[in-house]
Design an enzyme around this catalytic site. Structure first.
Site, PDB file in Angstrom:
ATOM      1  N   TRP A   1       0.814  -1.229   0.000  1.00 38.47           N
ATOM      2  CA  TRP A   1       0.000   0.000   0.000  1.00 38.47           C
ATOM      3  C   TRP A   1       0.849   1.282   0.000  1.00 38.47           C
ATOM      4  CZ3 TRP A   1      -4.946   0.983  -0.965  1.00 38.47           C
ATOM      5  CH2 TRP A   1      -5.468   2.229  -0.580  1.00 38.47           C
TER       6      TRP A   1
ATOM      7  N   HIS B   1     -11.815  -1.926  10.451  1.00 36.40           N
ATOM      8  CA  HIS B   1     -10.602  -1.415   9.800  1.00 36.40           C
ATOM      9  C   HIS B   1     -10.709   0.063   9.444  1.00 36.40           C
ATOM     10  CE1 HIS B   1      -7.182  -1.049   7.242  1.00 36.40           C
ATOM     11  NE2 HIS B   1      -7.835  -1.157   6.113  1.00 36.40           N
TER      12      HIS B   1
END
Ligand SMILES: *[C@@H]1O[C@H](CO)[C@@H](O)[C@H](O)[C@H]1NC(C)=O
Ligand SMILES: *[C@@H]1O[C@H](CO)[C@@H](O)[C@H](O)[C@H]1NC(C)=O
Ligand SMILES: *[C@@H]1O[C@H](CO)[C@@H](O)[C@H](O)[C@H]1NC(C)=O
Length: 210
Positions: free
Chosen positions: A74, A116
């Site tokens: 990411w 999350h």
């Protein structure tokens, strides 16, 4: 004096010396490839793992991405990088191989916990343990998404996913572009737009999106 288990490596050389002359004195054993040789010796056990390719009567198709150092990470241009170390190895005299792993938890194929991205879900304890295994496992529908758009409400409507379908794999331009096989994280990946996700919640029975 009883030996510690960790002294095995030191024991190995005398044991080998003892076995070698014995082996040299014995006639060669029969082998399927050499049937003419005497069949008197016990068959050598062949160590071969059983690969379990089926489950519940179906063939396993593993579409997860295995971890590689050069898989994307990411918002990183450098990929995952080294994530596996072997601080103890039998080859170096340790009792067992012992590996260490370190990587971001969002590496490769993974599920996100409901907590999350939503603080109130996190605070209320929605971790991965709260995910329903019946939702995660079972037949799924594979649909091809038009390659020239992100998944909007209009896209979702055009896919005509039947009612009752709970799990859908969306095949997108990301696959064509091999994004998971590129080291650099590419922000132009295709995904759900907010109105597409809302349309899915309001108009379908889908519980699992991949
Ligand atoms: C084994 O030991 C050698 C020498 O200390 C080291 O170079 C090597 O990386 C070690 N290998 C493993 C797998 O632990
Ligand atoms: C233990 O590590 C060594 C060194 O990497 C490797 O050659 C060996 O195959 C490993 N054995 C097991 C059981 O993983
Ligand atoms: C999808 O959205 C991303 C981010 O806005 C964008 O970079 C990308 O070009 C879009 N892809 C398509 C096929 O429209």
């Amino acid at each position: 004096m009883p030996r510690e288990r960790s002294n095995w490596s030191q024991m190995a050389p005398p044991l080998l010396l003892l076995l070698l002359p014995l082996a040299a004195a014995t006639a060669p054993c029969a082998h399927p490839a050499y049937p003419s040789q005497p069949a008197s010796c016990p068959a050598e056990p062949v160590l071969a793992p059983e690969r379990r390719e089926t489950h519940g009567g179906g063939r396993i198709l593993d579409i997860t991405h295995y971890y590689r150092e050069d898989m994307p990470s990411w918002e990183s241009g450098a990929g995952v990088g080294q994530f596996l170390w072997l601080p103890a190895s039998m080859r170096n005299g340790s009792l067992a191989n012992n590996s260490e792993m370190r990587m971001p938890t969002h590496t490769g194929t993974h599920v996100d916990a409901p907590g999350h991205v939503f603080q109130h879900y996190f605070d209320a304890g929605f971790d991965v343990d709260t995910l329903d295994l019946d939702v995660l496992n079972g037949p799924a529908l594979l649909v091809d998404v038009p390659r020239d758009e992100n998944i909007t409400a209009k896209t979702m409507e055009s896919l005509h996913i039947p009612k009752g379908v709970q799990r859908v794999l969306f095949r997108t331009l990301n696959t064509d572009r091999n994004l998971m096989w590129k080291k650099e994280f590419d922000t132009s990946y295709v995904g759900f737009m907010k109105d597409g996700a809302q349309w899915l919640v309001d108009n379908t029975d889908i519980k699992l999106v991949e």
